[in-house]
Design an enzyme around this catalytic site. Structure first.
Site, PDB file in Angstrom:
ATOM      1  N   ASP A 118       0.834  -1.201   0.000  1.00 40.12           N
ATOM      2  CA  ASP A 118       0.000   0.000   0.000  1.00 40.12           C
ATOM      3  C   ASP A 118       0.874   1.258   0.000  1.00 40.12           C
ATOM      4  O   ASP A 118       2.004   1.231  -0.491  1.00 40.12           O
ATOM      5  CB  ASP A 118      -0.949  -0.031   1.205  1.00 40.12           C
ATOM      6  CG  ASP A 118      -2.327   0.515   0.877  1.00 40.12           C
ATOM      7  OD1 ASP A 118      -2.405   1.695   0.496  1.00 40.12           O
ATOM      8  OD2 ASP A 118      -3.311  -0.236   0.994  1.00 40.12           O
ATOM      9  N   HIS A 168      -4.139   6.043   2.790  1.00 41.24           N
ATOM     10  CA  HIS A 168      -4.760   4.820   2.275  1.00 41.24           C
ATOM     11  C   HIS A 168      -4.230   3.569   2.979  1.00 41.24           C
ATOM     12  O   HIS A 168      -4.988   2.705   3.428  1.00 41.24           O
ATOM     13  CB  HIS A 168      -4.494   4.758   0.768  1.00 41.24           C
ATOM     14  CG  HIS A 168      -5.250   3.713   0.014  1.00 41.24           C
ATOM     15  ND1 HIS A 168      -4.839   2.392  -0.045  1.00 41.24           N
ATOM     16  CD2 HIS A 168      -6.370   3.793  -0.751  1.00 41.24           C
ATOM     17  CE1 HIS A 168      -5.685   1.708  -0.814  1.00 41.24           C
ATOM     18  NE2 HIS A 168      -6.620   2.523  -1.248  1.00 41.24           N
ATOM     19  N   SER A 202     -10.838  -0.960  -2.320  1.00 40.47           N
ATOM     20  CA  SER A 202      -9.666  -0.930  -1.429  1.00 40.47           C
ATOM     21  C   SER A 202     -10.048  -1.184   0.017  1.00 40.47           C
ATOM     22  O   SER A 202      -9.274  -1.754   0.785  1.00 40.47           O
ATOM     23  CB  SER A 202      -8.984   0.448  -1.485  1.00 40.47           C
ATOM     24  OG  SER A 202      -8.173   0.569  -2.607  1.00 40.47           O
TER      25      SER A 202
END
Length: 651
Positions: free
Chosen positions: A46, A112, A438
């Protein structure tokens, strides 16, 4: 060089961007095997991680498991690891000059990676919320598991194939048990797709890779990460929507979607349209969408402005010009709440027409946007943005395989970025909402780790089968793309621990599949570190799909004649030693399904039994998909396999 298995061009990929665990049945008091859970290491590929986040506190955790071979820094701006966050690495092999906002470190400057990691395995953090919304205890699916972050995504370049492959190499040798990768691409070739190749090598070492389906829905055929050894995840909604009330000057109350944390300071504000506050007649087209440099600041100041959606950020532009807030009309993103940096909300075209009709009915239109609230809604349903099948790489293989919560998920965030990332935003938070496949992916990664904590010796295929056959069926009345939207259904982690039967596979099963798909023998050999593979010795009988998969998919060959499909499957008993299963068939109109035999008897655990499913489907006209199933039922278990018939020529 001997250690190079194959070579293909580097490409750059995109990220697929706390009630959710309760919603899918994994409650705080659900049964846990804490000793084994704390031995499980989850690897995430990530944007990095925020080590100081409370979600990665290591209270109550002993040292990392002995199998762990990884490392952690030291890195710039990185406070270090602990017994929860046990590994962190970054990969940037292209040597390009990083973006000014990038830091060559495993630190997360985007948010994220922190969000996905805490969703999967975050420690318990009480009193979590954003502006009072989603109040409660934030936690991952496996709060006692260990986390290892492999940073492969950068502001300057996205996520490159060479960094992803380097991360797979590292994670495999470090000793992770599950890999969660919320990154995608649509490379159709399994032997030259970095995620597929890396995941194959992970599978051979007993590591399941869980990946996001993509955010290119509702377009059909848009699903990514479609190799059969990857578990591909669609995004579904939970029973919570984040909405804001809009009150017009005529007293009418309307509703919009989004996260706006601002209480109005007065009852009503003057309301205007972007097109009416244009700098000049030349900028009217742009001002309709409230684009930068298209509006007159004097006409905007102190007003609410009504805009059509073009790109995110109209609220930033209006605030920068001295406006009070923004009403945004859109037909997309209406099931996932955007976070706004000033009073704002998004409305559909029907609500938009009511607002415009009101504005035309009075000389001095006015309105007010109230702070966002939580609204209960029917769920689950598949997110509009979630990528759909059919699988562009293999007509016989159902993708996505499973759906999990991916809309308005609250989880940990980075202190190095504002909530919106837009110019002029001053909002920071330790937790925030994000939406995307995601966010769905780490829910399934967490569920896979949960299953592994009870079944440590299961293969990746066994864990995958357990999650798929125990998923809660979803409705094609709600999602017309049916299995192409949600796969086998909504994730159900607690049922997956005891599935009764599993469809197991090893690497040779996948090689047979690639042979059946017509892959070049030398490219298949490269996956196994061999010069070539002899497919003629491995191919199954003609007309039989070449894989022991928990789903069956039949593409129609013509629009004139019936199509016949034969599916041979083998199930392994993982339930009570003496078990009898009866087949229940659900066949849609125009499709015949025959199962031989109809009864499977087992005398001990790990016994295997084979069966055959013959599907005969009439032409479907212009219909895309018909949904059937075969379910093996015993006194204790229900093992469901969807059977999908579809027309590749349907519009």
């Amino acid at each position: 060089m001997d250690e190079v298995l194959s070579v293909f061009p580097n490409q750059y990929r995109k990220l697929h961007t706390t009630r959710s665990w309760e919603f899918i049945g994994l409650k705080p008091d659900s049964k846990r095997n804490l000793k084994l859970e704390s031995d499980i290491i989850v690897g995430l590929f990530d944007t990095g991680i925020t080590p100081e986040s409370e979600s990665f506190n290591d209270e109550g955790l002993g040292p990392p498991p002995a199998k762990w071979k990884g490392s952690c820094g030291p890195f710039a701006n990185f406070s270090g690891c602990n017994n929860k966050l046990i590994g962190a690495k970054y990969f940037k092999l292209d040597q390009e000059q990083p973006d000014p906002s990038d830091i060559l470190s495993a630190i997360d400057v985007d948010g994220h990676g922190t969000h996905t990691s805490s969703t999967l395995a975050g420690s318990l953090v009480p009193n979590t919320n954003l502006y009072g919304l989603a109040q409660g205890t934030a936690r991952g699916g496996v709060p006692s598991a260990r986390v290892a972050m492999y940073k492969v995504c950068w502001a300057s370049s996205g996520c490159s194939d060479m960094d992803i492959l380097a991360a797979f190499d590292a994670a495999i040798s470090d000793g992770v048990d599950i890999i969660s990768i919320s990154i995608g691409g649509l490379t159709a070739n399994y032997t030259s797709d970095s995620i597929a190749v890396g995941a194959f090598h992970a599978m051979r070492k007993g590591i399941l890779t869980v990946a996001s389906a993509g955010n290119d829905g509702p377009r059909r055929g848009s699903v990514g990460n479609h190799a059969p050894w990857i578990l591909t995840v669609a995004a579904s909604g939970i029973d919570r929507l984040l909405r804001s009330k809009v009150v017009l000057g005529n007293g009418k109350t309307l509703s919009g979607i989004g996260v706006s944390g601002f209480e109005p300071k007065q009852n009503l504000y003057p309301l205007t349209r972007g097109v009416d506050v244009a700098k000049s007649s030349d900028t009217k087209d742009e001002s309709r969408y409230c684009l930068e440099n298209s509006m007159d600041p004097k006409k905007v100041k102190g007003k609410l402005v009504y805009c059509k959606l073009s790109t995110p950020g109209a609220d930033s532009v209006i605030k920068g010009l001295g406006g009070i807030g923004t009403l945004i009309e859109s037909e997309v993103f209406l099931d996932a709440a955007q976070i706004y940096m000033a009073p704002a909300t998004m409305v559909n075209t029907t609500t938009g027409k009511r607002i415009k009709d009101y504005m035309h009915s009075t000389k001095n239109p006015s309105a007010v946007i109230h702070k966002s609230e939580e609204v209960r809604i029917p769920a689950p349903f598949v997110a509009s943005f979630s990528s759909r099948g059919p699988n562009s790489a293999s007509q016989d293989l159902l993708k996505p395989e499973i759906a999990a919560p991916g809309i308005d998920i609250i989880a940990a965030y980075t202190p190095l970025r504002t909530l919106t990332g837009l110019k002029g935003d001053t909002q920071y938070s330790k937790f925030t909402f994000m939406s995307g496949t995601s966010m769905a992916c780490p829910h399934v990664g967490g569920a896979a780790a949960y299953v592994k904590s009870f079944r440590p010796n299961w293969s990746p295929a066994a864990i995958k089968s357990a999650l798929m056959t125990t998923a809660t069926p979803m409705s094609s009345k709600v999602d017309k793309d049916a299995e192409f939207a949600y796969g086998t259904g909504q994730l159900n982690p607690t049922r997956a621990v005891n599935p009764g039967l599993i469809y197991n596979m090893d690497d040779i099963s996948y090689i047979q599949f690639l042979c059946h798909e017509g892959y070049d023998e030398s490219s298949i050999g490269s996956l196994l570190n061999q010069k070539s593979i002899n497919c003629s010795k491995l191919l199954p009988a003609k007309g039989v799909d070449g894989i022991n998969y928990p789903t069956m998919q039949l593409p129609l060959k013509t629009n004139q004649e019936p199509t016949l499909g034969v599916f041979r499957r083998t199930v392994t008993n993982v339930g009570p030693p003496e078990s009898v299963y009866n087949a229940t068939i659900r066949a849609p109109k125009g499709v015949e399904i025959v199962v031989k035999p109809m009864i499977l008897s087992f005398s001990k655990t790990s016994h295997r039994r084979s069966f055959k499913v013959v599907v005969k489907a009439k032409p479907m006209g212009n219909k895309l998909i018909l949904s059937g199933s075969v379910t093996w039922r015993s006194s204790r278990h229900s093992v469901r396999s969807p059977i999908v018939v579809y027309n590749p020529r349907a519009n």
